[in-house]
Design a protein around this motif. Structure first.
Motif, short mmCIF file in Angstrom:
data_model
loop_
_atom_site.label_atom_id
_atom_site.label_comp_id
_atom_site.label_asym_id
_atom_site.label_seq_id
_atom_site.Cartn_x
_atom_site.Cartn_y
_atom_site.Cartn_z
N GLU A 4 0.82 -1.20 0.00
CA GLU A 4 0.00 0.00 0.00
C GLU A 4 0.86 1.27 0.00
O GLU A 4 0.43 2.31 -0.52
CB GLU A 4 -0.95 0.00 1.19
N SER A 5 2.06 1.20 0.56
CA SER A 5 2.96 2.35 0.52
C SER A 5 3.38 2.65 -0.91
O SER A 5 3.33 3.80 -1.38
CB SER A 5 4.21 2.10 1.38
N PHE A 6 3.80 1.62 -1.64
CA PHE A 6 4.20 1.80 -3.03
C PHE A 6 3.01 2.21 -3.89
O PHE A 6 3.14 2.99 -4.83
CB PHE A 6 4.83 0.51 -3.57
N GLU A 7 1.84 1.69 -3.56
CA GLU A 7 0.64 2.00 -4.33
C GLU A 7 0.30 3.49 -4.22
O GLU A 7 0.04 4.16 -5.22
CB GLU A 7 -0.52 1.15 -3.81
N HIS A 8 0.30 4.02 -2.99
CA HIS A 8 -0.01 5.44 -2.81
C HIS A 8 1.05 6.31 -3.47
O HIS A 8 0.73 7.27 -4.17
CB HIS A 8 -0.10 5.79 -1.32
N PHE A 9 2.31 5.99 -3.24
CA PHE A 9 3.40 6.82 -3.75
C PHE A 9 3.36 6.88 -5.28
O PHE A 9 3.47 7.95 -5.88
CB PHE A 9 4.75 6.27 -3.28
N SER A 10 3.20 5.73 -5.93
CA SER A 10 3.22 5.70 -7.39
C SER A 10 2.00 6.38 -7.99
O SER A 10 2.10 7.09 -9.00
CB SER A 10 3.32 4.26 -7.89
N ALA A 11 0.84 6.21 -7.36
CA ALA A 11 -0.37 6.87 -7.86
C ALA A 11 -0.24 8.38 -7.77
O ALA A 11 -0.64 9.12 -8.69
CB ALA A 11 -1.59 6.39 -7.07
N ASN A 12 0.35 8.86 -6.70
CA ASN A 12 0.51 10.30 -6.52
C ASN A 12 1.53 10.88 -7.49
O ASN A 12 1.34 11.97 -8.04
CB ASN A 12 0.92 10.59 -5.07
N ALA A 13 2.62 10.15 -7.71
CA ALA A 13 3.63 10.62 -8.67
C ALA A 13 3.07 10.66 -10.08
O ALA A 13 3.36 11.58 -10.85
CB ALA A 13 4.85 9.70 -8.61
N GLU A 14 2.24 9.67 -10.42
CA GLU A 14 1.63 9.68 -11.75
C GLU A 14 0.60 10.80 -11.86
O GLU A 14 0.48 11.44 -12.92
CB GLU A 14 0.98 8.32 -12.03
N LYS A 15 -0.10 11.08 -10.80
CA LYS A 15 -1.02 12.22 -10.77
C LYS A 15 -0.27 13.52 -11.06
O LYS A 15 -0.81 14.44 -11.68
CB LYS A 15 -1.71 12.28 -9.41
N ILE A 27 -0.23 -1.37 -11.71
CA ILE A 27 -1.24 -0.44 -11.17
C ILE A 27 -1.04 0.98 -11.70
O ILE A 27 -1.72 1.91 -11.25
CB ILE A 27 -1.22 -0.43 -9.63
N THR A 28 -0.10 1.18 -12.61
CA THR A 28 0.14 2.49 -13.23
C THR A 28 0.06 2.35 -14.74
O THR A 28 0.13 1.25 -15.29
CB THR A 28 1.51 3.06 -12.83
N GLU A 29 -0.04 3.49 -15.42
CA GLU A 29 -0.18 3.46 -16.88
C GLU A 29 0.92 4.21 -17.61
O GLU A 29 1.25 3.86 -18.74
CB GLU A 29 -1.53 4.07 -17.28
N HIS A 30 1.46 5.25 -17.00
CA HIS A 30 2.34 6.15 -17.74
C HIS A 30 3.73 6.32 -17.13
O HIS A 30 4.70 6.52 -17.87
CB HIS A 30 1.70 7.53 -17.86
N ILE A 31 3.83 6.30 -15.83
CA ILE A 31 5.07 6.69 -15.18
C ILE A 31 6.17 5.66 -15.39
O ILE A 31 5.93 4.45 -15.42
CB ILE A 31 4.83 6.93 -13.67
N GLY A 32 7.41 6.15 -15.60
CA GLY A 32 8.55 5.27 -15.78
C GLY A 32 8.94 4.57 -14.49
O GLY A 32 8.61 5.03 -13.39
N LEU A 33 9.65 3.46 -14.64
CA LEU A 33 10.01 2.61 -13.50
C LEU A 33 11.50 2.36 -13.53
O LEU A 33 11.99 1.52 -14.29
CB LEU A 33 9.23 1.29 -13.58
N VAL A 34 12.25 3.09 -12.71
CA VAL A 34 13.71 3.02 -12.73
C VAL A 34 14.21 2.37 -11.44
O VAL A 34 13.86 2.80 -10.34
CB VAL A 34 14.34 4.42 -12.89
N GLY A 35 15.03 1.33 -11.58
CA GLY A 35 15.57 0.64 -10.43
C GLY A 35 17.07 0.66 -10.40
O GLY A 35 17.73 0.62 -11.45
#
Length: 456
Positions: free
Chosen positions: A33-44, A86-94
């Motif tokens: 849920e932490s990653f879910e909130h953070f990623s949704a907000n960054a994509e927003k 759970i995201t559509e647009h934001i990049g995923l860098v590791g």
């Protein structure tokens, strides 16, 4: 004249004293849920990408697990793959090590992430050479420090050879026969270098970006050369304006000799923020935030890393120790080491004496995390100035809490940047991370130099 566009990335808070884990709204670093909130907000907030650091071993201090590491270090690729769903647009860098991985395996994992995310994968290439981290791996700490960028360069080159093995149209769809390989569309890799011997066909088809976006954070001369040759984004530590301009000019000045254009590399320093209703309100909040980030215990542990001695008897609100650092500094393990602890201690004493700073006040000054302090409009103006005057191409934003640390920035600063006409209001027309970063497209099968010549 068209204004340069600001690029933003969002750093998922990790195990360091930037993150205030004692804050009332602090969440878990493990719960999804932490990653879910953070990623949704960054994509927003239309960020280019999420950035997740990685630790390959828990740090130790005085023979015990370092307090800031007790929450653990989840696997980077597993977390990013889950976020992709759970995201559509934001990049995923590791962050993934070029020392303790192998090219074929990591190339497969990153190509798979690029497929699953629709072209949003990125790889922050890091080097590691120390025995402490190496002890967790079969090879141990075998790598000489001088070889770390040599191996990393060959690692990236080998990975690109693997990714280039498939033509973009290798898989042909036919209603009658289903999918099949087009003739001569897949070529074997045959790499024989000082660090790697790789032979055979790569087993993952060409992904949407062909290569994940390559990110790098090295700051030494070798690191800057590596970035100029291979990186598409630099995660820089030069967030101050004058230092940023100097770093920007130096690294981008190295591109032409490698056949690269200025727009083929983005420089994004790490940055934090404190927003207030007024500048004074923001400064007061920044002071409170710094004290929350640097407790007395944290301050003593910070200094012990240089002195290499148990300093628990010293008062964090008193002066620095009057003894010299130990010759063999091994008290803290798993952190970046200073080459000359005695010289560092001398410089710290001089600063503490000049500014009348206690141990804790000095550590706050040295590790101060607030890059931008002020009103939302003032912070937006400052970010815009850095980009327009080529001190950076944008920033990697780091919040002070997890997972809500980015919320206020998205709510207040992003609209101000949009109002200034320097930040996107949607992800259109870009679909991949490379497109959203406004990087030149890749050409199948081309070498690094040829890629940049085509882009020009």
């Amino acid at each position: 004249m068209t204004k340069r566009q600001v690029h933003l990335a969002a750093h998922i808070p990790g195990v360091n004293n930037t993150t205030i884990w004692s804050a009332p709204d602090a969440g878990s670093q493990i719960d999804f849920e932490s990653f879910e909130h953070f990623s949704a907000n960054a994509e927003k907030g239309f960020f280019d990408y999420l950035f997740l650091a990685e630790g390959l071993r828990l740090r130790e201090h005085k023979g015990r697990i370092h307090d800031l590491d007790v929450v653990g270090r989840p696997n980077t690729l597993a977390v990013l793959t889950a976020i992709a769903a759970i995201t559509e647009h934001i990049g995923l860098v590791g962050t993934l090590s070029a020392t303790f991985n192998e090219p074929e395996e990591l190339a497969r994992q990153l190509a798979t992430l690029d497929h699953l995310s629709g072209g949003r994968a990125g790889w922050n290439v890091v080097t590691s050479s120390d025995e402490f981290h190496g002890a967790n791996f079969r090879r141990g700490g075998f790598l000489e420090h001088s070889q770390r960028y040599e191996r990393a360069a060959e690692f990236v080159t080998t990975a690109k050879e693997l990714w280039n093995g498939w033509a973009a149209d290798a898989i042909v769809a036919d209603k009658a026969t289903g999918r099949f390989l087009a003739p001569d569309s897949v070529h074997p890799t045959s790499h024989h270098g000082d660090h790697f011997d790789v032979e055979g066909f790569f087993d993952v088809p060409a992904s949407p970006q062909r290569h994940p976006v390559i990110v790098q954070a090295g700051d030494s001369s070798d690191g800057r050369d590596f970035a100029a040759a291979h990186a598409e984004v630099i995660f820089s530590r030069h967030g101050e304006f004058a230092e940023g301009q100097a770093f920007y000019a130096d690294v981008k000045g190295r591109l032409a000799d490698r056949g690269r254009s200025e727009d083929s590399l983005k420089i994004l320093p790490g940055a934090t923020f404190v927003i207030g209703d007024s500048d004074e309100d923001a400064r007061q909040t920044a002071r409170e935030t710094s004290l929350a980030q640097v407790s007395p215990q944290t301050a003593i542990a910070f200094v012990e890393q240089i002195w290499g001695r148990d300093l628990s008897a010293y008062d964090a609100d008193g002066p620095l120790p009057d003894i010299e650092p130990a010759t063999d500094v091994t008290l803290s393990r798993g952190r970046v080491r200073h080459e000359n602890p005695a010289a560092v201690a001398k410089a710290w004493r001089e600063r503490a004496e000049a500014d009348h700073l206690s141990i804790r006040e000095l550590v706050v000054a040295l590790s101060g995390r607030q890059s931008f302090i002020g009103t939302a409009s003032g912070i937006a103006a400052d970010i815009d100035r850095h980009v327009q005057e080529r001190a950076s191409d944008g920033f990697v934003i780091v919040g002070a809490t997890n997972p809500h640390g980015l919320d206020e920035f998205v709510e207040k600063v992003v609209p101000e940047l949009q109002e200034r006409g320097v930040y996107r209001t949607s992800y259109e027309p870009g679909a991949t991370l490379r497109e959203n970063l406004e990087l030149p497209p890749l050409v199948a099968g081309a070498t690094s130099l040829q890629q940049h010549e085509v882009a020009r």
